[in-house]
Design a protein around this motif. Structure first.
Motif, PDB file in Angstrom:
ATOM      1  N   ARG A   1       0.835  -1.206   0.000  1.00 17.67           N
ATOM      2  CA  ARG A   1       0.000   0.000   0.000  1.00 17.67           C
ATOM      3  C   ARG A   1       0.871   1.258   0.000  1.00 17.67           C
ATOM      4  N   LEU A   2       1.952   1.230   0.777  1.00 16.20           N
ATOM      5  CA  LEU A   2       2.870   2.369   0.808  1.00 16.20           C
ATOM      6  C   LEU A   2       3.506   2.588  -0.559  1.00 16.20           C
ATOM      7  N   LEU A   3       3.904   1.508  -1.201  1.00 13.49           N
ATOM      8  CA  LEU A   3       4.529   1.606  -2.527  1.00 13.49           C
ATOM      9  C   LEU A   3       3.583   2.250  -3.531  1.00 13.49           C
ATOM     10  N   VAL A   4       2.329   1.831  -3.524  1.00  9.37           N
ATOM     11  CA  VAL A   4       1.354   2.387  -4.457  1.00  9.37           C
ATOM     12  C   VAL A   4       1.160   3.882  -4.212  1.00  9.37           C
ATOM     13  N   ARG A   5       1.083   4.284  -2.940  1.00 10.94           N
ATOM     14  CA  ARG A   5       0.923   5.712  -2.622  1.00 10.94           C
ATOM     15  C   ARG A   5       2.138   6.522  -3.097  1.00 10.94           C
ATOM     16  N   LEU A   6       3.334   5.981  -2.864  1.00 14.02           N
ATOM     17  CA  LEU A   6       4.545   6.675  -3.295  1.00 14.02           C
ATOM     18  C   LEU A   6       4.602   6.807  -4.816  1.00 14.02           C
ATOM     19  N   LEU A   7       4.162   5.770  -5.510  1.00 12.94           N
ATOM     20  CA  LEU A   7       4.160   5.814  -6.977  1.00 12.94           C
ATOM     21  C   LEU A   7       3.157   6.847  -7.498  1.00 12.94           C
ATOM     22  N   TRP A   8       2.025   6.979  -6.819  1.00 14.50           N
ATOM     23  CA  TRP A   8       1.058   8.019  -7.208  1.00 14.50           C
ATOM     24  C   TRP A   8       1.673   9.409  -7.043  1.00 14.50           C
ATOM     25  N   VAL A   9       2.385   9.618  -5.929  1.00 13.07           N
ATOM     26  CA  VAL A   9       3.037  10.912  -5.697  1.00 13.07           C
ATOM     27  C   VAL A   9       4.104  11.164  -6.765  1.00 13.07           C
ATOM     28  N   LEU A  10       4.904  10.130  -7.054  1.00 15.50           N
ATOM     29  CA  LEU A  10       5.946  10.269  -8.074  1.00 15.50           C
ATOM     30  C   LEU A  10       5.330  10.550  -9.444  1.00 15.50           C
ATOM     31  N   LEU A  11       4.179   9.951  -9.707  1.00 17.66           N
ATOM     32  CA  LEU A  11       3.481  10.211 -10.967  1.00 17.66           C
ATOM     33  C   LEU A  11       3.085  11.685 -11.057  1.00 17.66           C
ATOM     34  N   GLY A  12       2.649  12.251  -9.928  1.00 14.61           N
ATOM     35  CA  GLY A  12       2.313  13.673  -9.897  1.00 14.61           C
ATOM     36  C   GLY A  12       3.521  14.546 -10.179  1.00 14.61           C
ATOM     37  N   PHE A  13       4.663  14.211  -9.555  1.00 15.74           N
ATOM     38  CA  PHE A  13       5.901  14.950  -9.826  1.00 15.74           C
ATOM     39  C   PHE A  13       6.279  14.821 -11.304  1.00 15.74           C
ATOM     40  N   GLY A  14       6.095  13.625 -11.847  1.00 19.93           N
ATOM     41  CA  GLY A  14       6.440  13.387 -13.243  1.00 19.93           C
ATOM     42  C   GLY A  14       5.600  14.220 -14.198  1.00 19.93           C
ATOM     43  N   ILE A  15       4.315  14.340 -13.898  1.00 27.32           N
ATOM     44  CA  ILE A  15       3.431  15.162 -14.735  1.00 27.32           C
ATOM     45  C   ILE A  15       3.863  16.626 -14.675  1.00 27.32           C
ATOM     46  N   ALA A  16       4.179  17.099 -13.454  1.00 22.41           N
ATOM     47  CA  ALA A  16       4.631  18.486 -13.295  1.00 22.41           C
ATOM     48  C   ALA A  16       5.926  18.733 -14.070  1.00 22.41           C
ATOM     49  N   SER A  17       6.884  17.803 -13.976  1.00 23.49           N
ATOM     50  CA  SER A  17       8.154  17.944 -14.693  1.00 23.49           C
ATOM     51  C   SER A  17       7.951  17.937 -16.202  1.00 23.49           C
ATOM     52  N   THR A  18       7.041  17.076 -16.670  1.00 24.19           N
ATOM     53  CA  THR A  18       6.770  16.997 -18.105  1.00 24.19           C
ATOM     54  C   THR A  18       6.155  18.298 -18.617  1.00 24.19           C
ATOM     55  N   LEU A  19       5.224  18.861 -17.863  1.00 26.35           N
ATOM     56  CA  LEU A  19       4.591  20.116 -18.275  1.00 26.35           C
ATOM     57  C   LEU A  19       5.596  21.261 -18.302  1.00 26.35           C
ATOM     58  N   LEU A  20       6.480  21.295 -17.308  1.00 25.20           N
ATOM     59  CA  LEU A  20       7.505  22.342 -17.277  1.00 25.20           C
ATOM     60  C   LEU A  20       8.500  22.175 -18.421  1.00 25.20           C
ATOM     61  N   SER A  21       8.852  20.911 -18.732  1.00 28.04           N
ATOM     62  CA  SER A  21       9.760  20.665 -19.857  1.00 28.04           C
ATOM     63  C   SER A  21       9.110  21.051 -21.182  1.00 28.04           C
ATOM     64  N   LEU A  22       7.813  20.783 -21.290  1.00 25.71           N
ATOM     65  CA  LEU A  22       7.084  21.189 -22.498  1.00 25.71           C
ATOM     66  C   LEU A  22       7.062  22.709 -22.616  1.00 25.71           C
ATOM     67  N   LEU A  23       6.873  23.365 -21.486  1.00 25.80           N
ATOM     68  CA  LEU A  23       6.892  24.829 -21.470  1.00 25.80           C
ATOM     69  C   LEU A  23       8.257  25.361 -21.896  1.00 25.80           C
ATOM     70  N   GLN A  24       9.311  24.679 -21.491  1.00 28.73           N
ATOM     71  CA  GLN A  24      10.664  25.095 -21.880  1.00 28.73           C
ATOM     72  C   GLN A  24      10.854  25.017 -23.388  1.00 28.73           C
ATOM     73  N   VAL A  25      10.186  24.049 -24.014  1.00 27.74           N
ATOM     74  CA  VAL A  25      10.311  23.874 -25.463  1.00 27.74           C
ATOM     75  C   VAL A  25       9.491  24.908 -26.231  1.00 27.74           C
TER      76      VAL A  25
END
Length: 218
Positions: free
Chosen positions: A27-51
Motif C-alpha cells: 500500500r505504501l509503494l502504491v501511494r509513493l508511486l502516485w506521488v511520483l506520478l504527480g511529480f512526473g506530470i509536473a516535470s513533463t509540463l515544465l519541460s514542455l513549457l521550456q520547449v
C-alpha cells in the motif's frame, strides 16, 4: 442479507491482507508511486513549457529545479520501499504456493544485478503471471495484465536510460545546445511512462496475491 454478505466479504479481504507480509508495504509503494506520478506530470509540463515558451519557463525555472531535486530524493526512498515490497511479496508467494521457483533473495537479484536483470526482471514477472494463470477464474485477467506490462516496462526503462545518457552528455558538452530541452522533455515522458507501468504492476500483483490469500483462508 446483502449487508451481511458485504460485511463478510470485507472481513475476508481484511483477513487476507493482514496475513500477507507484503500488504502494508505494498500500500505504501502504491501511494509513493502516485506521488511520483504527480511529480512526473509536473516535470513533463515544465519541460514542455521550456520547449514552446522559453521566456515563460524562465519564470518557473527555480520550481523545475526544486521538483527535480525532490524527485531524485523521492526516487531513492521509492527504490528502498520497492525492494522491501519485492522481497516480502516473494516471501508471501513461497508461503501461498508449493515450490514457487523464485526466492525473495532471488527476486532482488533479478532486479538489481546489471546485465542479469535484463533477463531477470522479465523472468520474475512472467513467472508470477504463469503461476496465477494456472489458478484460473478471476486470476486469469490479472495474470494477463502483468504479462502485458512486461514489454512496456522494458521500453520505458531502457528508453529512459538511453535518453538520459544522451541528455546529460550533451548538457555537459554544451549547456546552451538548443536541442537540450527536447531531450529533457523526451526523458520526462519516458520516466512518466515507466512510473505509470510500475504503478499498474504493483497494484495488479498486490491484488492477485491478496485474492490468493483470501482463497487460502476461506
Amino acid at each position: 442479507m446483502l449487508a451481511d454478505y458485504t460485511l463478510e466479504n470485507q472481513m475476508n479481504n481484511f483477513n487476507a491482507a493482514s496475513s500477507l507480509k507484503s500488504a502494508g508495504v505494498g500500500r505504501l509503494l502504491v501511494r509513493l508511486l502516485w506521488v511520483l506520478l504527480g511529480f512526473g506530470i509536473a516535470s513533463t509540463l515544465l519541460s514542455l513549457l521550456q520547449v514552446i515558451a522559453q521566456p515563460l519557463y524562465q519564470l518557473l525555472a527555480s520550481l523545475d529545479t526544486l521538483i527535480s531535486i525532490v524527485t531524485s530524493l523521492f526516487n531513492l526512498t521509492l527504490l528502498i520501499v520497492f525492494l522491501i515490497w519485492l522481497y516480502r511479496l516473494h516471501a508471501d508467494l513461497r508461503n501461498l504456493f508449493k515450490e514457487y521457483p523464485i526466492t525473495p533473495g532471488g527476486a532482488i537479484a533479478r532486479f538489481l544485478i546489471p546485465i542479469y536483470s535484463l533477463w531477470g526482471i522479465a523472468n520474475t514477472l512472467s513467472t508470477f503471471a504463469d503461476r496465477f494463470k494456472v489458478e484460473g477464474d478471476d486470476f486469469t485477467p490479472l495474470s494477463e495484465q502483468v504479462r502485458s506490462l512486461i514489454n512496456p516496462l522494458y521500453i520505458f526503462m531502457m528508453g529512459s536510460n538511453f535518453v538520459n545518457r544522451i541528455a546529460f552528455k550533451e548538457a555537459a558538452k554544451n549547456p546552451q545546445d538548443k536541442f537540450l530541452p527536447f531531450w529533457f522533455l523526451l526523458s520526462c515522458i519516458l520516466d512518466l511512462g515507466f512510473t505509470a507501468v510500475l504503478l499498474q504492476l504493483a497494484k495488479t500483483m498486490q491484488t492477485a496475491i491478496t485474492q490468493k490469500a483470501k482463497r487460502a483462508i476461506s
